[in-house]
Design a protein around this motif. Sequence first.
Motif, PDB file in Angstrom:
ATOM      1  N   GLN A 185      49.972  71.503  16.837  1.00 38.88           N
ATOM      2  CA  GLN A 185      49.068  70.377  16.595  1.00 38.88           C
ATOM      3  C   GLN A 185      49.799  69.043  16.792  1.00 38.88           C
ATOM      4  N   GLY A 186      49.339  68.240  17.747  1.00 35.26           N
ATOM      5  CA  GLY A 186      49.934  66.918  17.969  1.00 35.26           C
ATOM      6  C   GLY A 186      51.265  66.954  18.708  1.00 35.26           C
ATOM      7  N   SER A 187      51.718  68.141  19.115  1.00 31.94           N
ATOM      8  CA  SER A 187      53.011  68.224  19.811  1.00 31.94           C
ATOM      9  C   SER A 187      52.836  67.926  21.304  1.00 31.94           C
ATOM     10  N   HIS A 188      53.942  67.905  22.030  1.00 28.17           N
ATOM     11  CA  HIS A 188      53.896  67.615  23.473  1.00 28.17           C
ATOM     12  C   HIS A 188      54.415  68.838  24.243  1.00 28.17           C
ATOM     13  N   VAL A 189      53.557  69.398  25.093  1.00 30.06           N
ATOM     14  CA  VAL A 189      53.943  70.550  25.916  1.00 30.06           C
ATOM     15  C   VAL A 189      53.983  70.091  27.375  1.00 30.06           C
ATOM     16  N   LEU A 190      55.140  70.222  28.015  1.00 30.19           N
ATOM     17  CA  LEU A 190      55.258  69.809  29.423  1.00 30.19           C
ATOM     18  C   LEU A 190      55.353  71.057  30.299  1.00 30.19           C
ATOM     19  N   ILE A 191      54.462  71.125  31.289  1.00 32.96           N
ATOM     20  CA  ILE A 191      54.388  72.333  32.133  1.00 32.96           C
ATOM     21  C   ILE A 191      54.546  71.953  33.604  1.00 32.96           C
ATOM     22  N   LYS A 202      44.029  73.983  23.693  1.00 35.35           N
ATOM     23  CA  LYS A 202      43.156  74.714  22.753  1.00 35.35           C
ATOM     24  C   LYS A 202      43.810  74.777  21.374  1.00 35.35           C
ATOM     25  N   GLN A 203      45.165  74.770  21.380  1.00 33.85           N
ATOM     26  CA  GLN A 203      45.888  74.873  20.111  1.00 33.85           C
ATOM     27  C   GLN A 203      46.287  73.505  19.556  1.00 33.85           C
ATOM     28  N   GLY A 204      45.727  72.435  20.140  1.00 35.52           N
ATOM     29  CA  GLY A 204      45.915  71.104  19.558  1.00 35.52           C
ATOM     30  C   GLY A 204      47.053  70.282  20.138  1.00 35.52           C
ATOM     31  N   ALA A 205      47.684  70.742  21.223  1.00 38.77           N
ATOM     32  CA  ALA A 205      48.827  70.002  21.773  1.00 38.77           C
ATOM     33  C   ALA A 205      48.383  68.948  22.788  1.00 38.77           C
ATOM     34  N   ASN A 206      49.255  67.950  22.983  1.00 33.89           N
ATOM     35  CA  ASN A 206      49.126  67.039  24.127  1.00 33.89           C
ATOM     36  C   ASN A 206      49.883  67.687  25.274  1.00 33.89           C
ATOM     37  N   VAL A 207      49.383  67.504  26.494  1.00 30.92           N
ATOM     38  CA  VAL A 207      49.988  68.243  27.603  1.00 30.92           C
ATOM     39  C   VAL A 207      50.316  67.335  28.792  1.00 30.92           C
ATOM     40  N   THR A 208      51.513  67.513  29.336  1.00 31.10           N
ATOM     41  CA  THR A 208      51.850  66.907  30.629  1.00 31.10           C
ATOM     42  C   THR A 208      51.893  68.011  31.664  1.00 31.10           C
ATOM     43  N   ILE A 209      51.218  67.786  32.795  1.00 28.76           N
ATOM     44  CA  ILE A 209      51.373  68.746  33.902  1.00 28.76           C
ATOM     45  C   ILE A 209      52.034  68.044  35.084  1.00 28.76           C
ATOM     46  N   GLN A 241      43.950  64.105  21.209  1.00 26.54           N
ATOM     47  CA  GLN A 241      44.735  64.818  22.234  1.00 26.54           C
ATOM     48  C   GLN A 241      44.613  64.168  23.610  1.00 26.54           C
ATOM     49  N   ARG A 242      45.717  64.267  24.394  1.00 29.85           N
ATOM     50  CA  ARG A 242      45.693  63.696  25.751  1.00 29.85           C
ATOM     51  C   ARG A 242      46.341  64.629  26.755  1.00 29.85           C
ATOM     52  N   VAL A 243      45.881  64.491  28.005  1.00 34.59           N
ATOM     53  CA  VAL A 243      46.518  65.230  29.102  1.00 34.59           C
ATOM     54  C   VAL A 243      47.073  64.196  30.078  1.00 34.59           C
ATOM     55  N   GLU A 270      57.544  61.544  28.366  1.00 37.42           N
ATOM     56  CA  GLU A 270      57.963  61.416  26.954  1.00 37.42           C
ATOM     57  C   GLU A 270      57.471  60.094  26.363  1.00 37.42           C
ATOM     58  N   LYS A 271      57.503  59.038  27.201  1.00 42.91           N
ATOM     59  CA  LYS A 271      57.016  57.736  26.728  1.00 42.91           C
ATOM     60  C   LYS A 271      55.521  57.805  26.425  1.00 42.91           C
ATOM     61  N   GLU A 272      54.787  58.520  27.286  1.00 42.57           N
ATOM     62  CA  GLU A 272      53.327  58.622  27.128  1.00 42.57           C
ATOM     63  C   GLU A 272      52.930  59.471  25.925  1.00 42.57           C
ATOM     64  N   LEU A 273      53.574  60.670  25.798  1.00 42.87           N
ATOM     65  CA  LEU A 273      53.079  61.649  24.819  1.00 42.87           C
ATOM     66  C   LEU A 273      54.088  62.022  23.727  1.00 42.87           C
ATOM     67  N   GLY A 274      55.252  61.363  23.730  1.00 44.25           N
ATOM     68  CA  GLY A 274      56.247  61.639  22.684  1.00 44.25           C
ATOM     69  C   GLY A 274      57.233  62.729  23.086  1.00 44.25           C
TER      70      GLY A 274
END
Length: 331
Positions: free
Chosen positions: A32-38, A55-62, A87-89, A111-115
Motif C-alpha cells: 500500500q502506497g509503495s513504489h514498484v518499478l517494472i 491492485k494491491q495498492g502500489a504506485n507503479v513505474t513502467i 495511486q499513480r502510474v 524515484e522523484k515522481e513516486l518515491g
Amino acid sequence: MFLYVIFIVIFILLALLYLVFKIISPKCVELQGSHVLITGGSSGIGKALAIEAVKQGANVTIIARNEKKLEDAKKEIESHIKDRAIQRVFTTSVDITKDADIVKEAVNKAEKELGPITILINNAGSAVAGRFEETSSQQFQRMIELNFLGSVNVTKAAIKGMKENNGGRIVFISSQAGQVGVFGYTAYSASKFALRGFAESLQMEVKPYNIYVTMAFPPDTDTPGLAEENKSKPRETILISDTVGLFSPSDVAKSVFTDAMNGKFLSYVGMDGWLLCTLSSGMSPATSVVDLLQQIFTMGICRFVCQFYLFHFDRIIGKCKREKDSKMKSS
Ligand SMILES: NC(=O)c1ccc[n+]([C@@H]2O[C@H](COP(=O)([O-])OP(=O)(O)OC[C@H]3O[C@@H](n4cnc5c(N)ncnc54)[C@H](OP(=O)(O)O)[C@@H]3O)[C@@H](O)[C@H]2O)c1
C-alpha cells in the motif's frame, strides 16, 4: 530406546531450525502506497505484474522503449487501480541496454515522481530460438545485452536508494530455460543462466541492508513476446516446450508477486517449475524452512524423475533428426 532418542534429537533440531528461520527470514513487504518499478511493463508478463501491483495498492513505474505502447499500457493498468485518489502510474521511455547513465537518470526521475523503490522487477527481455549454428554472434550479443546487462544497469541505478531506504526487493525474471539448457536456446539459456549467478552474489551483498532478491523462472507464458519467439522456433524446441504447457501472464504475475513480497529467492509456477527449482536449489539462499526441508528430502527423487524428461527430450530430438534425414534422402 536408541531410536526414541534419535527421534527426539531430530525433532529438537527441526524445531530449532524452524525457530531460527522464523527470526531471520524476510518479513512480507507492505505494498500500500509503495513504489514498484517494472522494466518491460508495457507488455506481457511485465504488464500483468504492473496490474497486480496497482491492485494491491502500489504506485507503479513502467519502463520500455515504445512510447505509444507505454501510453496504452498505462491506461490499461490505471483501470485496475485500487484507490484512484492516491495511486499513480508513471511511464518512462528508455532502452535499458544503452548508456548506464541514461538508465540511471530514468530511475532517478521515477524515484522523484513516486518515491523510493520498494520492489524493482527486472522483467524486460526477449528470446531468440534457433539451432546454434543458425544463431548469429549478434543475436548472442543481443541476448546478453538485454536479458543480462540490461538488468545489471537498472539494478545498479536502483540499489543506492534501496540501501538508503534500508530495505526492498529485487526481482529477476529468468525462465525455465535459465534452469535447464534446452535445444534451440543456446543464446537465450546462456543469458538467463547468467542472471542466476549475478542474483546469488547480489543477494549475499545486500542481505545486511534488508534487501531480498527473487529469481523467477516462468514457464511458457501467453504473451506477444512468446508469439514473436515462436516464429523462428525449431520443431524440436516446440515439441519440448509442449511438455510443460502454456500459462497466462496474470497467473505468472500473481505467483511472482507473492514470492517477491515474501522475500523468497526461488519463484516458480506449476508442478514442473517446482521440480526444477527443487533440483536446481543448490547453494541458493534458503528463505523458508519449509522449502529447505522439502529440498533436502526430495532433491534425489526429483533428479530421478527429471531423468525421464531428459530421455523424452532426447527421443524427440532423435525422431526429428531421423525425419529430416529421410526427407533429405528422398529429395
Ligand atoms: N513469455 C514467455 O513464455 C516467457 C517465459 C519465460 C520467461 N519469460 C521472460 O519474461 C520476460 C517478459 O517476457 P514477455 O514474453 O512478457 O515479453 P514481451 O511481451 O515481448 O514484453 C517485453 C517488454 O520488454 C520491453 N523491452 C524490450 N526490450 C527493451 C529494452 N531494450 N529496453 C527497455 N524495455 C525493453 C518491451 O517494450 P519495448 O519493445 O517497447 O521496449 C516490452 O514491454 C522476459 O524477460 C522473458 O525472457 C517469458
